[in-house]
Enzyme design. Sequence first.
Site, short mmCIF file in Angstrom:
data_model
loop_
_atom_site.label_atom_id
_atom_site.label_comp_id
_atom_site.label_asym_id
_atom_site.label_seq_id
_atom_site.Cartn_x
_atom_site.Cartn_y
_atom_site.Cartn_z
N CYS A 52 0.82 -0.97 0.16
CA CYS A 52 0.04 0.03 0.00
C CYS A 52 0.92 1.25 -0.11
O CYS A 52 1.67 1.44 1.13
CB CYS A 52 -0.85 -0.16 1.27
SG CYS A 52 -1.83 1.59 1.32
N CYS A 62 -0.97 4.09 -6.40
CA CYS A 62 -1.89 3.25 -5.46
C CYS A 62 -2.16 1.89 -5.92
O CYS A 62 -2.42 1.40 -7.07
CB CYS A 62 -3.18 3.93 -5.19
SG CYS A 62 -4.53 3.12 -4.51
N1 DGL Z 1 -3.99 0.50 -1.78
C1 DGL Z 1 -3.73 1.78 -1.18
C2 DGL Z 1 -2.57 2.61 -1.78
O1 DGL Z 1 -1.67 1.99 -2.29
C3 DGL Z 1 -4.83 2.85 -0.58
C4 DGL Z 1 -6.04 2.71 -1.06
C5 DGL Z 1 -7.00 3.45 0.23
O2 DGL Z 1 -7.21 2.72 1.21
O3 DGL Z 1 -7.16 4.60 -0.13
O4 DGL Z 1 -2.33 3.66 -1.41
#
Ligand code: DGL
Length: 272
Positions: A77, A195
């Site tokens: 993430c 993301c």
């Molecule tokens: N998948 C996450 C990222 O790479 C975040 C998504 C979220 O929870 O806002 O930032």
Amino acid sequence: MNDTSECPIGVFDSGVGGLSILQALQQQLPNEAFVYLADSAHAPYGERDEAFVLQRARTVLHLLQEQHQIKALVIACNTATALAIKVLREENPDLPIVGVEPAIKPASVLSQTRRIGVMATAATLSSSKFQDLLAGLSPQAEFVLQACEGLADAIEQQWQQADDQAVLALCRKYVTAMGAFGTNAAEIDTLVLGCTHYPFAIPQLQSLLGADVALVEPGLPVAKRLQQLLSEQQLLSRQATPGLQLMATGETLNLQTAARVWLHQSLPVVRV
Ligand code: DGL
């Protein structure tokens, strides 16, 4: 010291997005066992503040250590990496921890027009970690930053709906806001997916931008970095006991469906 090389590798994200990283991890490290946790009760992270995300990252790490004795952690993430990896590393000096950050460095090598788009959460883009990374590369290219509020959530929820119109509409809104894409001078020819949810919108993004625009995501580099760390610390599995366990802190159906559709793995999701 105990031999922990046969313990699993922990991987976590706010939701299903980290599966885009897990996919690369499983390909690069086929002998390893993984435990994936979606912190779905607390998603999205991208619209939360630093203290909240740090607290969640700490809690998830402890849970993975206590329940699964993980030998390494992948923060799959960008938001949690930006807001929490430094502290987690300080607090857990013996645990190899690999994070994910927007791949603006590879993008700056790839781009011919020197104009690069970056889609990410608001929390990632405003973090000092990302701003420092950007400052080092800004002389080489122009970066067009776009916070994509709601997009990770729409990707998360798309299984509950009959079609992907919400994802497509948000992709259209955000790429339109970034300006002209293409391979002519002054156009954006490279788009960084900052993301981990966004690789799952590649079909929609590519249909909007055309095949000439390169989409960059960090799955393979992250997998190679983890492999290098495990090898240096003699933590690579020697017995080849691959496997995957899925867990979620809240809603479980999105993760179960996403794993089946994207990873072709039909597995139960344990609620923790
Ligand atoms: N998948 C996450 C990222 O790479 C975040 C998504 C979220 O929870 O806002 O930032």
